[in-house]
Design a protein around this motif. Structure first.
Motif, short mmCIF file in Angstrom:
data_model
loop_
_atom_site.label_atom_id
_atom_site.label_comp_id
_atom_site.label_asym_id
_atom_site.label_seq_id
_atom_site.Cartn_x
_atom_site.Cartn_y
_atom_site.Cartn_z
N ALA A 20 0.85 -1.47 -0.24
CA ALA A 20 -0.01 -0.11 -0.08
C ALA A 20 0.71 1.53 0.29
CB ALA A 20 -0.81 -0.33 0.94
N ALA A 21 1.88 1.14 1.48
CA ALA A 21 3.26 2.11 0.86
C ALA A 21 3.76 2.72 -0.68
CB ALA A 21 3.61 2.45 1.63
N LEU A 22 4.18 1.43 -1.18
CA LEU A 22 4.64 1.63 -2.26
C LEU A 22 3.77 1.88 -3.82
CD1 LEU A 22 7.00 0.89 -4.37
CD2 LEU A 22 5.30 -1.63 -4.93
N HIS A 23 2.80 2.02 -3.15
CA HIS A 23 1.17 2.51 -4.80
C HIS A 23 1.00 3.97 -4.44
CE1 HIS A 23 -0.81 -1.45 -6.20
NE2 HIS A 23 0.76 -1.83 -6.06
N SER A 24 1.41 4.67 -3.33
CA SER A 24 0.88 5.40 -2.69
C SER A 24 2.31 6.31 -3.24
CB SER A 24 1.26 6.25 -1.09
OG SER A 24 0.75 7.42 -0.93
N LEU A 25 3.75 6.39 -3.03
CA LEU A 25 4.83 6.61 -3.06
C LEU A 25 5.14 6.62 -4.71
CD1 LEU A 25 7.11 5.71 -0.38
CD2 LEU A 25 6.44 7.73 -0.71
N LEU A 26 5.35 5.31 -5.53
CA LEU A 26 5.18 5.35 -7.15
C LEU A 26 4.05 6.47 -7.49
CD1 LEU A 26 5.52 1.37 -7.45
CD2 LEU A 26 7.03 3.35 -7.60
N ARG A 27 2.82 6.88 -6.57
CA ARG A 27 1.98 7.49 -7.48
C ARG A 27 2.32 8.91 -6.94
NH1 ARG A 27 -2.37 5.81 -5.12
NH2 ARG A 27 -2.35 4.28 -6.71
N ALA A 28 3.35 9.22 -6.33
CA ALA A 28 3.03 10.63 -6.08
C ALA A 28 4.31 10.84 -6.91
CB ALA A 28 3.82 10.62 -4.35
N LEU A 29 5.41 9.65 -7.13
CA LEU A 29 6.40 10.46 -7.33
C LEU A 29 7.05 10.30 -8.91
CD1 LEU A 29 9.42 8.04 -5.22
CD2 LEU A 29 8.98 10.73 -5.66
N THR A 30 5.75 9.07 -9.52
CA THR A 30 5.88 9.16 -11.35
C THR A 30 4.67 9.76 -12.03
OG1 THR A 30 3.64 7.05 -11.17
CG2 THR A 30 6.64 6.96 -10.65
N SER A 31 3.65 10.15 -10.76
CA SER A 31 2.33 11.09 -11.35
C SER A 31 2.48 12.54 -12.61
CB SER A 31 0.92 11.44 -10.78
OG SER A 31 1.73 12.06 -9.37
N VAL A 128 2.04 -0.64 -11.94
CA VAL A 128 1.77 0.17 -13.63
C VAL A 128 0.68 -0.63 -14.23
CG1 VAL A 128 3.05 -0.95 -15.66
CG2 VAL A 128 4.47 -0.31 -13.42
N SER A 129 0.00 -1.70 -14.10
CA SER A 129 -1.14 -2.21 -15.08
C SER A 129 -2.20 -1.34 -14.81
CB SER A 129 -1.09 -3.53 -14.92
OG SER A 129 -1.17 -4.10 -13.61
N ASN A 138 7.25 7.21 -16.60
CA ASN A 138 7.62 7.83 -15.89
C ASN A 138 8.23 7.03 -14.34
OD1 ASN A 138 6.34 9.05 -17.58
ND2 ASN A 138 4.94 10.44 -15.26
N THR A 139 7.46 5.64 -14.05
CA THR A 139 8.04 5.22 -13.35
C THR A 139 9.68 3.93 -13.75
OG1 THR A 139 6.00 4.29 -12.66
CG2 THR A 139 7.89 2.66 -12.59
N THR A 140 9.68 4.06 -14.65
CA THR A 140 11.27 3.63 -15.31
C THR A 140 12.18 4.82 -15.24
OG1 THR A 140 10.91 3.79 -17.79
CG2 THR A 140 10.68 1.37 -16.60
N ASP A 141 11.78 5.95 -15.16
CA ASP A 141 13.19 6.67 -15.02
C ASP A 141 13.10 7.12 -14.12
OD1 ASP A 141 12.85 6.83 -17.90
OD2 ASP A 141 12.35 8.38 -17.78
N VAL A 142 12.44 7.22 -12.81
CA VAL A 142 12.83 7.35 -11.16
C VAL A 142 13.38 6.02 -10.66
CG1 VAL A 142 11.33 7.29 -9.35
CG2 VAL A 142 10.58 8.25 -11.14
N LEU A 143 13.06 4.76 -11.21
CA LEU A 143 13.72 3.87 -11.50
C LEU A 143 15.07 3.96 -11.81
CD1 LEU A 143 11.17 0.95 -11.36
CD2 LEU A 143 12.00 1.98 -9.26
#
Length: 243
Positions: A20-31, A128-129, A138-143
């Motif tokens: 749950a925390a991961l989804h929240s952080l990824l959304r904030a970092l990639t949106s 991602v899905s 957006n996701t892969t560039d952050v990673l």
């Protein structure tokens, strides 16, 4: 064994919280739409640090699990003992008893060699899905940017000399490996292909330059928990470096 069960009960809960925390952080970092992922992460330093903390916990947890293979046997012994106690009408201490539903979840969770990493990889893939409106870049560039930052900090004497302890080094190493694995799961061709934005040769070299046996768990994570290492697109050099 009761202490082991208590730990596993907390672990089952932790695995859910982490996703749950991961989804929240990824959304904030990639949106957001941005031109430079490095500048974007600089603006979101606090969130990036929290993401890194999850990665660090994940890799550290799995390292401990892999060096304690008796956990599953201990848990099986506990379940057999509890079953015999029920048959003989011997009451168990309520706070130490695990119901069948939770016990089955714990068994499935620990059946994987790296349970927390699997949870994190599955969670990132699910994110991602479920967010097809966001460009996957957006996701892969952050990673890939986080992997690059960790690599530079670890291989550059000027930056590494600022580390206050070896634990900081371990933190960066685990974060670097963690984002590589997540990138490998969500990117269509993975982290090991020539088109990857991650300098895999450089990252592996950083790992191999550490003191002997200090990063074997992280190298094994790259060897055995990534998705695309054995693809034909992975160069022989990279495969050789991980042998």
């Amino acid at each position: 064994c009761y202490n082991c069960i208590s730990l596993q009960t907390r672990t089952d809960l932790q695995s859910r919280v982490s996703e749950a925390a991961l989804h929240s952080l990824l959304r904030a970092l990639t949106s957001e739409t941005y031109d430079d992922p490095t500048q974007h992460l600089e603006r979101e330093q606090a969130l990036a640090k929290q993401f890194a903390e999850i990665l660090h916990f994940t890799l550290r947890f799995d390292e401990l699990k892999m060096t304690n293979p008796a956990i599953q046997n201990d848990f099986s012994y506990y379940r057999r003992t509890l079953s015999r106690m029920r048959i003989n009408n011997v009451p168990a201490e309520g706070e130490n008893e695990v119901n069948n539903e939770l016990a089955n979840r714990i068994s499935l969770f620990y059946a994987d060699a790296t349970p927390m990493l699997k949870t994190l990889s599955d969670g990132t893939t699910k994110f991602v899905s479920e967010n097809k409106n966001l460009p996957i870049e957006n996701t892969t560039d952050v990673l890939s940017t986080m992997a690059s930052v960790c690599k530079v900090m670890l291989e550059t004497p000027e930056y590494r000399s600022r580390f206050s302890s070896e634990e900081t080094v371990s933190f960066c190493l685990r974060v670097m490996v963690g984002v590589i694995i997540l990138y490998d799961y969500v990117h269509p061709v993975g982290a090991f292909a020539k088109s990857s934005k991650i300098d895999m040769k450089g990252c592996i070299k950083v790992l191999r330059d550490q003191p002997p046996n200090s990063v074997e768990g992280l190298l094994n994570a790259l060897r055995y928990t990534t998705k695309h290492l054995n693809d034909e697109s992975t160069t022989k050099t990279i495969k050789s470096m991980l042998q």
